[in-house]
Design a protein around this motif. Structure first.
Motif, short mmCIF file in Angstrom:
data_model
loop_
_atom_site.label_atom_id
_atom_site.label_comp_id
_atom_site.label_asym_id
_atom_site.label_seq_id
_atom_site.Cartn_x
_atom_site.Cartn_y
_atom_site.Cartn_z
N ALA A 120 0.86 -1.19 0.00
CA ALA A 120 0.00 0.00 0.00
C ALA A 120 0.90 1.23 0.00
O ALA A 120 1.80 1.34 0.83
CB ALA A 120 -0.91 -0.01 1.21
N VAL A 121 0.64 2.15 -0.93
CA VAL A 121 1.49 3.34 -1.04
C VAL A 121 0.73 4.64 -0.80
O VAL A 121 1.36 5.69 -0.62
CB VAL A 121 2.20 3.40 -2.42
N ASN A 122 -0.59 4.58 -0.79
CA ASN A 122 -1.36 5.79 -0.56
C ASN A 122 -2.70 5.43 0.06
O ASN A 122 -3.30 4.42 -0.28
CB ASN A 122 -1.57 6.54 -1.88
N LEU A 123 -3.16 6.29 0.95
CA LEU A 123 -4.43 6.09 1.65
C LEU A 123 -5.11 7.45 1.71
O LEU A 123 -4.61 8.37 2.35
CB LEU A 123 -4.15 5.56 3.05
N VAL A 124 -6.24 7.57 0.99
CA VAL A 124 -6.91 8.87 0.92
C VAL A 124 -8.41 8.72 1.15
O VAL A 124 -9.01 7.73 0.74
CB VAL A 124 -6.67 9.57 -0.44
N PRO A 125 -9.01 9.73 1.80
CA PRO A 125 -10.47 9.70 1.99
C PRO A 125 -11.18 9.81 0.65
O PRO A 125 -10.69 10.46 -0.28
CB PRO A 125 -10.76 10.93 2.84
N GLU A 146 1.19 -0.30 -4.83
CA GLU A 146 2.37 -0.03 -5.65
C GLU A 146 2.15 -0.42 -7.11
O GLU A 146 2.66 0.22 -8.02
CB GLU A 146 3.56 -0.80 -5.07
N SER A 147 1.34 -1.44 -7.35
CA SER A 147 1.07 -1.90 -8.71
C SER A 147 0.02 -1.05 -9.42
O SER A 147 -0.28 -1.28 -10.58
CB SER A 147 0.64 -3.37 -8.71
N GLY A 148 -0.57 -0.09 -8.70
CA GLY A 148 -1.58 0.79 -9.29
C GLY A 148 -3.01 0.36 -9.05
O GLY A 148 -3.95 1.07 -9.40
N ILE A 149 -3.21 -0.79 -8.45
CA ILE A 149 -4.56 -1.25 -8.12
C ILE A 149 -5.05 -0.46 -6.91
O ILE A 149 -4.29 -0.18 -5.99
CB ILE A 149 -4.57 -2.77 -7.81
N VAL A 160 6.70 -1.47 12.10
CA VAL A 160 7.53 -0.31 12.44
C VAL A 160 7.39 0.82 11.42
O VAL A 160 8.03 1.85 11.57
CB VAL A 160 9.02 -0.71 12.57
N LEU A 161 6.57 0.63 10.41
CA LEU A 161 6.46 1.61 9.33
C LEU A 161 5.29 2.57 9.54
O LEU A 161 4.15 2.15 9.64
CB LEU A 161 6.31 0.90 7.99
N THR A 162 5.61 3.85 9.58
CA THR A 162 4.59 4.88 9.77
C THR A 162 4.48 5.82 8.57
O THR A 162 3.70 6.77 8.60
CB THR A 162 4.87 5.73 11.03
N ALA A 214 -0.90 10.09 4.94
CA ALA A 214 -2.36 10.23 4.98
C ALA A 214 -2.82 11.29 5.97
O ALA A 214 -4.01 11.53 6.11
CB ALA A 214 -3.00 8.88 5.31
N GLY A 215 -1.88 11.91 6.69
CA GLY A 215 -2.24 12.94 7.66
C GLY A 215 -2.59 12.41 9.03
O GLY A 215 -3.18 13.11 9.85
N ILE A 216 -2.20 11.18 9.31
CA ILE A 216 -2.48 10.58 10.61
C ILE A 216 -1.40 11.02 11.59
O ILE A 216 -0.21 11.00 11.27
CB ILE A 216 -2.53 9.04 10.49
N GLU A 217 -1.83 11.42 12.78
CA GLU A 217 -0.89 11.89 13.79
C GLU A 217 0.00 10.76 14.28
O GLU A 217 -0.47 9.64 14.50
CB GLU A 217 -1.64 12.51 14.97
#
Length: 188
Positions: free
Chosen positions: A76-81, A91-94, A107-109, A115-118
């Motif tokens: 997963a590379v992007n998370l948007v409302p 990453e594959s565009g799906i 450990v990855l934030t 995504a703007g998560i605190e």
């Protein structure tokens, strides 16, 4: 659209997906196959005498899939409302759409921060940053939750698995509008 998407499929994520799918929720489990659990050896995991990380992760995946979770090998590379839901871009565009998202990214934030998560400072050794969550696992963005090490709990696999289950129960309860309980009994 999925009711619950879980990003990260180690003990926290697979446990969350297992509970969500077993509760009858349309569940997506996204695994990038890079989790730290795969590198471990476990002799302190309740109910298991000993197990290697790859087998522990594979068992969790099989349990989640058994109850209906859809497991995809993606990053997963992007998370948007998107209205009342979220779009998860891989990453594959799906893209995948979900009403609720549980981040269980170890450990990855970076995805959360993008995504703007605190986030806040971590307290575990070698864990520099974690997602800021309340006691239920909610983040500052309604509909996005976090579980496991990324949510600031101990890096021990048994603890992250329990946290994943806890957060899933809270999401399911919110979706149902009533506290959800899952107790199986022995078949006679």
């Amino acid at each position: 659209m999925y009711e619950i998407a879980v990003i990260g499929a180690g003990p926290a994520g697979a446990s969350a997906a297992l509970f969500a799918a077993k509760a009858g929720k349309k569940t997506l489990l996204i695994d990038n196959d890079k989790g730290m659990t795969r590198r471990g050896w476990y002799e302190n995991y309740y109910g298991i005498a000993e197990i290697g990380g790859p087998d522990l992760v594979e068992t969790g995946h099989k349990q989640a899939v058994k109850f209906g979770a859809e497991l995809v090998a993606e990053q997963a590379v992007n998370l948007v409302p998107s209205g009342a839901s979220f779009m998860i871009e891989s990453e594959s565009g799906i893209t995948y759409e979900a009403k609720h998202v549980i981040l269980a990214t170890g450990v990855l934030t970076d995805l959360a921060a993008k995504a703007g998560i605190e986030t806040k400072d971590g307290t575990e050794p070698r864990i520099k940053t974690v997602i800021a969550v309340n006691a239920e696992g909610k983040t500052n963005i309604s509909g996005i939750w976090a579980a496991g090490t990324v949510a600031g709990v101990s890096v021990h696999a048994i603890i992250t698995a329990g946290d994943g289950a806890k957060v899933a129960i809270n999401v399911i309860s919110e979706l149902n509008g009533a506290r959800y309980v899952d107790h199986d009994v022995l078949k006679s």
